[in-house]
Design a protein around this motif. Structure first.
Motif, mmCIF file in Angstrom:
data_model
loop_
_atom_site.group_PDB
_atom_site.id
_atom_site.type_symbol
_atom_site.label_atom_id
_atom_site.label_comp_id
_atom_site.label_asym_id
_atom_site.label_seq_id
_atom_site.Cartn_x
_atom_site.Cartn_y
_atom_site.Cartn_z
ATOM 1 N N ARG A 1 -4.552 -4.033 5.138
ATOM 2 C CA ARG A 1 -4.808 -5.480 5.181
ATOM 3 C C ARG A 1 -6.278 -5.708 4.913
ATOM 4 O O ARG A 1 -7.128 -5.300 5.696
ATOM 5 N N LEU B 1 5.581 -8.857 -4.176
ATOM 6 C CA LEU B 1 4.836 -7.643 -4.512
ATOM 7 C C LEU B 1 4.478 -7.639 -5.990
ATOM 8 O O LEU B 1 5.339 -7.823 -6.838
ATOM 9 N N TYR C 1 17.690 -0.810 -6.182
ATOM 10 C CA TYR C 1 17.186 -0.288 -4.915
ATOM 11 C C TYR C 1 17.150 -1.408 -3.883
ATOM 12 O O TYR C 1 16.794 -2.536 -4.204
ATOM 13 N N ARG D 1 -6.654 1.018 7.281
ATOM 14 C CA ARG D 1 -5.483 0.178 7.495
ATOM 15 C C ARG D 1 -5.871 -1.294 7.554
ATOM 16 O O ARG D 1 -5.075 -2.166 7.198
ATOM 17 N N PHE E 1 -0.391 -2.204 -0.847
ATOM 18 C CA PHE E 1 0.537 -1.106 -0.588
ATOM 19 C C PHE E 1 0.440 -0.072 -1.695
ATOM 20 O O PHE E 1 0.380 -0.398 -2.879
ATOM 21 N N GLY F 1 5.083 -1.613 5.956
ATOM 22 C CA GLY F 1 5.450 -1.264 4.592
ATOM 23 C C GLY F 1 6.938 -1.396 4.351
ATOM 24 O O GLY F 1 7.715 -1.636 5.264
ATOM 25 N N LEU F 2 7.325 -1.246 3.095
ATOM 26 C CA LEU F 2 8.735 -1.329 2.732
ATOM 27 C C LEU F 2 9.433 -0.023 3.078
ATOM 28 O O LEU F 2 8.917 1.063 2.793
ATOM 29 N N TYR G 1 15.438 -2.431 -0.148
ATOM 30 C CA TYR G 1 14.386 -2.128 0.808
ATOM 31 C C TYR G 1 14.428 -3.142 1.942
ATOM 32 O O TYR G 1 14.920 -4.266 1.794
ATOM 33 N N LEU H 1 8.531 -1.440 -10.717
ATOM 34 C CA LEU H 1 9.688 -1.931 -9.972
ATOM 35 C C LEU H 1 9.569 -3.444 -9.890
ATOM 36 O O LEU H 1 8.562 -3.960 -9.409
ATOM 37 N N ARG I 1 6.589 7.744 -6.419
ATOM 38 C CA ARG I 1 7.920 7.746 -7.029
ATOM 39 C C ARG I 1 8.531 9.114 -6.791
ATOM 40 O O ARG I 1 8.007 10.121 -7.281
ATOM 41 N N TYR J 1 0.182 -1.806 -5.221
ATOM 42 C CA TYR J 1 0.698 -3.168 -5.249
ATOM 43 C C TYR J 1 -0.138 -4.015 -4.296
ATOM 44 O O TYR J 1 -0.722 -3.523 -3.348
ATOM 45 N N PHE K 1 10.850 -6.739 -8.101
ATOM 46 C CA PHE K 1 11.497 -7.054 -6.837
ATOM 47 C C PHE K 1 12.139 -8.426 -6.867
ATOM 48 O O PHE K 1 11.707 -9.329 -7.574
ATOM 49 N N TYR L 1 1.466 4.358 -7.207
ATOM 50 C CA TYR L 1 1.333 2.938 -7.546
ATOM 51 C C TYR L 1 0.466 2.220 -6.513
ATOM 52 O O TYR L 1 0.475 2.581 -5.338
ATOM 53 N N LEU M 1 2.361 -5.465 -9.073
ATOM 54 C CA LEU M 1 1.773 -4.180 -9.427
ATOM 55 C C LEU M 1 0.357 -4.360 -9.957
ATOM 56 O O LEU M 1 0.120 -5.152 -10.873
ATOM 57 N N THR N 1 13.179 6.783 -6.817
ATOM 58 C CA THR N 1 12.967 5.880 -5.685
ATOM 59 C C THR N 1 11.487 5.810 -5.354
ATOM 60 O O THR N 1 10.814 6.834 -5.291
ATOM 61 N N GLN N 2 11.000 4.592 -5.130
ATOM 62 C CA GLN N 2 9.612 4.441 -4.693
ATOM 63 C C GLN N 2 9.568 4.361 -3.175
ATOM 64 O O GLN N 2 10.344 3.635 -2.558
ATOM 65 N N TYR N 3 8.642 5.115 -2.612
ATOM 66 C CA TYR N 3 8.407 5.116 -1.171
ATOM 67 C C TYR N 3 7.023 4.557 -0.924
ATOM 68 O O TYR N 3 6.065 4.959 -1.578
ATOM 69 N N PHE N 4 6.966 3.662 0.061
ATOM 70 C CA PHE N 4 5.744 2.910 0.267
ATOM 71 C C PHE N 4 4.952 3.395 1.483
ATOM 72 O O PHE N 4 5.516 3.832 2.481
ATOM 73 N N GLY N 5 3.640 3.250 1.369
ATOM 74 C CA GLY N 5 2.772 3.520 2.493
ATOM 75 C C GLY N 5 2.778 2.356 3.470
ATOM 76 O O GLY N 5 3.411 1.333 3.227
ATOM 77 N N PRO N 6 2.037 2.483 4.575
ATOM 78 C CA PRO N 6 2.047 1.467 5.622
ATOM 79 C C PRO N 6 1.253 0.217 5.290
ATOM 80 O O PRO N 6 1.372 -0.793 5.975
ATOM 81 N N TYR O 1 13.945 -1.202 -11.966
ATOM 82 C CA TYR O 1 12.880 -0.876 -12.901
ATOM 83 C C TYR O 1 13.028 -1.792 -14.110
ATOM 84 O O TYR O 1 14.107 -1.943 -14.669
ATOM 85 N N GLN P 1 0.555 -7.645 -1.953
ATOM 86 C CA GLN P 1 1.615 -8.539 -1.491
ATOM 87 C C GLN P 1 0.992 -9.797 -0.920
ATOM 88 O O GLN P 1 0.165 -9.729 -0.007
#
Lengths: 111, 111
Positions: free
Chosen positions: B107, B43, A33, B9, B90, A42-43, A35, A99, B94, B35, A101, B33, B45, B99-104, A92, B37
């Motif tokens: 902090r 990143l 993947y 946020r 973050f 975010g990613l 990103y 995941l 899945r 994470y 990275f 998930y 987990l 594919t993993q999609y991330f939130g914003p 993965y 950073q």
């Protein structure tokens, strides 16, 4: 455990220039993947490559997977300031749902 | 856009106080998930969930707990925040093709 090494670590290019980022795996790649992350955000998922030899393109970004080299490349054509950010590859790892990275590539595009 | 929101946020808190971060998704994805950073570490987990009330630890789970009582919400709790937990957090889901999609991101600063 699998490790992903990205090169270069950082890159500064003039707007309009082409560039390539590489992601090399310590183990066989079965899927990868890409990103992009802008600072403080975010990613964003770019593309997924599932098998050796696969090539995908989206707008001016093309990604390829070379399973023999255990490597993927991300090529940006005619770079723009909007392409600036950190690019991360991910796979993965093993039997986990995690995941892994890459080390990341910081791209700056100078107008 | 995978319909992922994170709250708050931004948060500043003091050492020793409990903190809960929320991740909310709108598309009924099974896997979620958390994470963190950090510069120099990329990143990492913390915990992940594979269903309601089904969670497992990641690589940096010490000092964190999670709960998932509904499909759409995945909570991350710092029982007693420490300065080492200052980070950007973050959440990810899945989706299709794994594919993993991330939130914003959230902090968090622990003083």
């Amino acid at each position: 455990s699998q490790e992903l090494e990205q090169s270069p670590q950082s890159l500064i290019v003039q707007e309009g220039k082409n560039l390539t980022i590489n992601c090399t795996s310590s183990k066989t790649l079965y899927g990868l993947y890409w990103y992009k992350q802008k600072y403080g955000e975010g990613l964003i998922f770019l593309m997924m490559l599932q098998k050796g030899g696969e090539e995908k393109s989206h707008e001016k970004i093309t990604a390829k997977l070379d399973e023999k080299k255990q490597q993927s490349s991300l090529h940006i054509t005619a770079s723009q300031p909007s392409h600036a950010g950190i690019y991360l590859c991910g796979v993965y790892g093993g039997a986990t749902n995690k995941l892994i990275f890459g080390t990341g590539t910081l791209l700056a595009v100078q107008p | 856009d995978a319909g992922i929101t994170q709250s708050p946020r931004h948060k500043v808190t003091e050492t020793g106080t409990p903190v809960t971060l929320r991740c909310h998704q709108t598309e009924n994805h099974r896997y979620m998930y958390w994470y963190r950073q950090d510069p120099g570490h990329g990143l990492r987990l913390i915990h992940y969930s594979y269903g309601v009330k089904d969670t497992d630890k990641g690589e940096v789970s010490d000092g964190y707990s999670v709960s998932r009582s509904k499909t759409e919400d995945f909570l991350l709790t710092l029982e007693s925040a420490t300065s080492s937990q200052t980070s950007v957090y973050f959440c990810a889901i899945r989706g299709s093709t794994d594919t993993q999609y991330f939130g914003p991101g959230t902090r968090l600063t622990v003083l």
